[in-house]
Design an enzyme around this catalytic site. Structure first.
Site, PDB file in Angstrom:
ATOM      1  N   HIS A  33     -35.387  82.252 -11.037  1.00 41.83           N
ATOM      2  CA  HIS A  33     -36.508  81.367 -10.707  1.00 41.83           C
ATOM      3  C   HIS A  33     -37.604  81.592 -11.745  1.00 41.83           C
ATOM      4  O   HIS A  33     -37.721  82.673 -12.327  1.00 41.83           O
ATOM      5  CB  HIS A  33     -37.056  81.682  -9.321  1.00 41.83           C
ATOM      6  CG  HIS A  33     -36.129  81.329  -8.206  1.00 41.83           C
ATOM      7  ND1 HIS A  33     -36.556  81.272  -6.899  1.00 41.83           N
ATOM      8  CD2 HIS A  33     -34.811  81.020  -8.185  1.00 41.83           C
ATOM      9  CE1 HIS A  33     -35.536  80.936  -6.121  1.00 41.83           C
ATOM     10  NE2 HIS A  33     -34.466  80.787  -6.884  1.00 41.83           N
ATOM     11  N   GLU A  86     -40.720  82.201 -11.468  1.00 37.98           N
ATOM     12  CA  GLU A  86     -41.576  83.351 -11.189  1.00 37.98           C
ATOM     13  C   GLU A  86     -40.911  84.663 -11.584  1.00 37.98           C
ATOM     14  O   GLU A  86     -41.549  85.543 -12.169  1.00 37.98           O
ATOM     15  CB  GLU A  86     -41.945  83.423  -9.697  1.00 37.98           C
ATOM     16  CG  GLU A  86     -42.655  82.204  -9.172  1.00 37.98           C
ATOM     17  CD  GLU A  86     -41.737  81.198  -8.505  1.00 37.98           C
ATOM     18  OE1 GLU A  86     -42.155  80.609  -7.488  1.00 37.98           O
ATOM     19  OE2 GLU A  86     -40.613  80.981  -8.999  1.00 37.98           O
ATOM     20  N   CYS A 144     -40.712  81.109  -3.191  1.00 38.86           N
ATOM     21  CA  CYS A 144     -39.786  81.431  -2.104  1.00 38.86           C
ATOM     22  C   CYS A 144     -40.022  82.877  -1.677  1.00 38.86           C
ATOM     23  O   CYS A 144     -40.815  83.607  -2.284  1.00 38.86           O
ATOM     24  CB  CYS A 144     -38.338  81.232  -2.569  1.00 38.86           C
ATOM     25  SG  CYS A 144     -37.773  82.461  -3.772  1.00 38.86           S
ATOM     26  N   CYS A 183     -39.348  85.443  -4.513  1.00 37.15           N
ATOM     27  CA  CYS A 183     -40.391  85.465  -5.540  1.00 37.15           C
ATOM     28  C   CYS A 183     -41.697  86.024  -4.991  1.00 37.15           C
ATOM     29  O   CYS A 183     -42.394  86.775  -5.676  1.00 37.15           O
ATOM     30  CB  CYS A 183     -40.583  84.074  -6.125  1.00 37.15           C
ATOM     31  SG  CYS A 183     -39.154  83.518  -7.077  1.00 37.15           S
TER      32      CYS A 183
END
Length: 144
Positions: free
Chosen positions: A48, A50, A78, A81
């Site tokens: 992801h 992040e 999410c 993260c």
């Protein structure tokens, strides 16, 4: 946030869900790291924006904590993260659109609201939310 949107647009162009992230030094305002989603490209469910930006920023700083840094991301992180943001001790989290399905900050797991959470960053949400939502809608409409 403008740099995070640049990363989101680049992710879109690569066929990735368009989420972009930057980590900024809170004192100087310098961007330490930037990333967009790369889960498809890297065949890695943890890639992801992040996670990639946090890893890169920690490498630049040479430490696992970023207490003087701010993280800007186009979509609510999410749970994975959000936990990583907490583990990195990020000072401030700034995000665009809410994510009612997979969000882990304001929705779902609400990572920073849990009593087991060791660090709670300052949170600013809804920044350029319409732009972030529109980008995500356009991405998914083109794939249906």
């Amino acid at each position: 946030m403008a740099a995070a949107f640049e990363e989101a647009e680049a992710a879109f162009a690569r066929g990735e869900v368009p989420v972009g992230c930057v980590v900024v030094d809170g004192a100087s305002g310098a961007i330490l790291a930037r990333a967009g989603n790369r889960t498809v490209e890297l065949a890695d469910p943890t890639a992801h924006a992040e996670m990639l930006a946090l890893r890169a920023a920690c490498a630049v700083c040479g430490q696992p904590r970023l207490p003087d840094c701010d993280l800007y991301v186009t979509l609510e992180p999410c749970a994975m993260c959000a936990a990583a943001i907490g583990f990195a001790r990020v000072r401030r989290l700034v995000y665009g659109a809410d994510d009612p399905k997979m969000g882990g900050v304001r929705h779902g797991a609400r990572v920073f609201a849990q009593p087991t959470c060791h660090h709670r960053p300052e949170i600013l949400d809804g920044i350029d939310a319409t732009r972030a939502r529109d980008l995500l809608r356009r991405f998914f409409l083109e794939r249906r």
